[in-house]
Design a protein around this motif. Structure first.
Motif, mmCIF file in Angstrom:
data_model
loop_
_atom_site.group_PDB
_atom_site.id
_atom_site.type_symbol
_atom_site.label_atom_id
_atom_site.label_comp_id
_atom_site.label_asym_id
_atom_site.label_seq_id
_atom_site.Cartn_x
_atom_site.Cartn_y
_atom_site.Cartn_z
ATOM 1 N N LEU A 32 -50.980 113.290 120.729
ATOM 2 C CA LEU A 32 -51.350 112.700 119.451
ATOM 3 C C LEU A 32 -50.459 111.508 119.133
ATOM 4 N N TYR A 33 -50.996 110.614 118.328
ATOM 5 C CA TYR A 33 -50.245 109.464 117.822
ATOM 6 C C TYR A 33 -50.054 109.682 116.321
ATOM 7 N N GLY A 34 -50.378 108.759 115.464
ATOM 8 C CA GLY A 34 -50.219 108.991 114.032
ATOM 9 C C GLY A 34 -51.423 109.718 113.462
ATOM 10 N N VAL A 35 -51.195 110.806 112.724
ATOM 11 C CA VAL A 35 -52.273 111.575 112.103
ATOM 12 C C VAL A 35 -52.165 111.416 110.591
ATOM 13 N N TYR A 36 -53.282 111.103 109.938
ATOM 14 C CA TYR A 36 -53.249 110.885 108.490
ATOM 15 C C TYR A 36 -54.374 111.644 107.813
ATOM 16 N N SER A 37 -54.262 111.779 106.484
ATOM 17 C CA SER A 37 -55.270 112.495 105.709
ATOM 18 C C SER A 37 -55.076 112.209 104.229
ATOM 19 N N GLU A 38 -56.109 112.488 103.438
ATOM 20 C CA GLU A 38 -56.026 112.280 101.999
ATOM 21 C C GLU A 38 -54.993 113.218 101.365
ATOM 22 N N ASP A 39 -55.014 114.472 101.754
ATOM 23 C CA ASP A 39 -54.158 115.487 101.128
ATOM 24 C C ASP A 39 -52.911 115.747 101.957
ATOM 25 N N ASP A 40 -52.245 114.690 102.345
ATOM 26 C CA ASP A 40 -51.069 114.770 103.215
ATOM 27 C C ASP A 40 -49.808 114.595 102.373
ATOM 28 N N HIS A 41 -48.979 115.635 102.328
ATOM 29 C CA HIS A 41 -47.760 115.596 101.523
ATOM 30 C C HIS A 41 -46.501 115.551 102.399
ATOM 31 N N ARG A 42 -46.641 115.030 103.606
ATOM 32 C CA ARG A 42 -45.502 114.987 104.532
ATOM 33 C C ARG A 42 -44.675 113.718 104.395
ATOM 34 N N GLY A 43 -45.047 112.845 103.470
ATOM 35 C CA GLY A 43 -44.303 111.598 103.308
ATOM 36 C C GLY A 43 -44.610 110.582 104.383
ATOM 37 N N GLY B 51 -57.848 125.924 137.098
ATOM 38 C CA GLY B 51 -56.438 126.042 136.774
ATOM 39 C C GLY B 51 -55.791 124.673 136.774
ATOM 40 N N GLY B 52 -54.504 124.610 136.472
ATOM 41 C CA GLY B 52 -53.808 123.335 136.440
ATOM 42 C C GLY B 52 -53.895 122.677 135.070
ATOM 43 N N VAL B 53 -53.255 121.503 134.965
ATOM 44 C CA VAL B 53 -53.118 120.815 133.681
ATOM 45 C C VAL B 53 -53.851 119.484 133.713
ATOM 46 N N SER B 54 -54.648 119.238 132.678
ATOM 47 C CA SER B 54 -55.203 117.909 132.434
ATOM 48 C C SER B 54 -54.537 117.358 131.187
ATOM 49 N N ARG B 55 -54.303 116.045 131.164
ATOM 50 C CA ARG B 55 -53.632 115.434 130.014
ATOM 51 C C ARG B 55 -54.473 114.282 129.473
ATOM 52 N N TYR B 56 -54.689 114.320 128.163
ATOM 53 C CA TYR B 56 -55.487 113.307 127.488
ATOM 54 C C TYR B 56 -54.798 112.912 126.186
ATOM 55 N N ARG B 57 -55.307 111.846 125.611
ATOM 56 C CA ARG B 57 -54.771 111.407 124.310
ATOM 57 C C ARG B 57 -55.906 111.304 123.294
ATOM 58 N N LEU B 58 -55.526 111.427 122.024
ATOM 59 C CA LEU B 58 -56.420 111.148 120.907
ATOM 60 C C LEU B 58 -55.841 109.954 120.168
ATOM 61 N N SER B 59 -56.414 108.790 120.388
ATOM 62 C CA SER B 59 -55.907 107.571 119.745
ATOM 63 C C SER B 59 -57.084 106.693 119.369
ATOM 64 N N SER B 60 -56.879 105.862 118.359
ATOM 65 C CA SER B 60 -57.927 104.938 117.943
ATOM 66 C C SER B 60 -57.862 103.679 118.795
ATOM 67 N N GLY B 61 -58.787 102.779 118.579
ATOM 68 C CA GLY B 61 -58.779 101.527 119.331
ATOM 69 C C GLY B 61 -57.988 100.437 118.637
ATOM 70 N N ASN B 62 -57.246 100.804 117.571
ATOM 71 C CA ASN B 62 -56.527 99.788 116.798
ATOM 72 C C ASN B 62 -55.067 100.162 116.610
ATOM 73 N N GLU B 63 -54.222 99.157 116.622
ATOM 74 C CA GLU B 63 -52.822 99.326 116.264
ATOM 75 C C GLU B 63 -52.528 98.486 115.027
ATOM 76 N N TYR B 64 -51.676 99.020 114.162
ATOM 77 C CA TYR B 64 -51.282 98.316 112.946
ATOM 78 C C TYR B 64 -49.765 98.329 112.830
ATOM 79 N N SER B 65 -49.189 97.173 112.538
ATOM 80 C CA SER B 65 -47.780 97.160 112.179
ATOM 81 C C SER B 65 -47.658 97.628 110.741
ATOM 82 N N VAL B 66 -46.450 97.925 110.315
ATOM 83 C CA VAL B 66 -46.226 98.310 108.920
ATOM 84 C C VAL B 66 -46.678 97.172 108.010
ATOM 85 N N LYS B 67 -46.408 95.954 108.414
ATOM 86 C CA LYS B 67 -46.849 94.790 107.627
ATOM 87 C C LYS B 67 -48.372 94.745 107.545
#
Length: 284
Positions: free
Chosen positions: A150-161, A211-227
């Motif tokens: 996972l990368y950044g996960v967000y939500s409306e009811d997110d109280h994690r700061g 058996g064995g391990v597969s590795r994948y990611r969940l990411s969007s097609g966009n990156e955003y700086s803080v700015k």
């Protein structure tokens, strides 16, 4: 289906369990007297954990629990490395059709694309250490496994700061938000899309027989700086967040450019648009 889950009280765990509990029987690994808002059995985090897992005999197991403490080595290693290893030990003794496992990885395990490679703090190092244990158990005992990064996960009811929520709150309230210079790049995925990704990964594991391990990611097609996020909030709402960039120094460890080590989970794509999310939150 009987599903074993660690980390059911966390931000992702609660939401995922509410979805899975509709049509599955859940057992959650937890401390005594933990109360959940979805139907489940409890498996106490004790010396008898492996025995209790085998008694529940899950068709599928999910490790979502995580500890981020840099100072409490025992807690961080116990949660991120030892607990899932104990889960795998118990799973290895189940009948072959029940040896199915998913764990959540973090892009922090792979460092920063501009300056470093590999784990960059105790949290990411402990997650990376477990990746090696997963390889061993999955190959030695034919456990069908997926590590889902996972990368950044967000939500409306997110109280994690989380940053996006802090910027939105600053725009709505006018309260001053002091930040670093803001050059970190973020890849954000809504928690609803993460849940759909985990559920898709469950089916992918169940369909696997090798058996064995597969590795994948969940990411969007966009990156955003803080700015970029600040500008996006302003353009969506006309409200200028009261943010002071550069008021704080960067942390001793930062990821300025995420590393994308693995392919996106086949068949998955995010459906929640960040701009629409921002507009909906500000209009609420």
């Amino acid at each position: 289906m009987k599903i074993l889950i660690s980390g059911a009280s966390g931000f992702l765990g609660q939401r995922l369990c509410r979805s899975l509990s509709v049509s599955n029987q859940l057992a959650v690994i937890c401390h005594e007297k933990t109360v959940f808002n979805f139907p489940c059995e409890s498996i106490n985090l004790s010396d008898d954990l492996e025995r209790d897992i085998q008694k529940f005999n899950p068709d599928f197991s999910l490790h979502l629990a995580a500890s981020y403490s840099e100072d409490d080595v025992q807690e961080t290693l116990g949660c991120n490395t030892v607990l899932p290893a104990r889960m795998l030990k118990a799973i290895s003794k189940l009948d072959t059709p029940n040896r199915n496992f998913i764990c959540i990885g973090s892009y922090w395990q792979h460092g920063c694309g501009t300056s470093m490679q590999g784990a960059i703090d105790l949290y990411s190092a402990s997650k990376l250490a477990f990746s090696g244990l997963l390889e061993y158990y999955a190959s030695r005992y034919a456990i069908n496994s997926i590590e889902l990064v996972l990368y950044g996960v967000y939500s409306e009811d997110d109280h994690r700061g989380k940053l996006i929520n802090l910027i939105l709150e600053s725009a709505k309230s006018g309260r001053l938000l002091e930040l670093s210079p803001g050059e970190q790049m973020l890849n954000l995925v809504h928690v609803k899309d993460v849940i759909s990704g985990v559920e898709l990964a469950i089916q992918a594991v169940l369909d696997s027989e090798s058996g064995g391990v597969s590795r994948y990611r969940l990411s969007s097609g966009n990156e955003y700086s803080v700015k970029d996020l600040i500008s996006l909030v302003e353009s969506c709402s006309g409200l200028l967040p009261n943010v002071q960039l550069g008021a704080k120094s960067y942390r001793s460890v930062e990821v300025f450019e995420p590393v994308y080590m693995y392919p996106i989970l086949p068949g998955w794509r995010p459906t929640v648009n960040l701009e629409s999310f921002i507009c909906n939150v500000l209009e609420a």
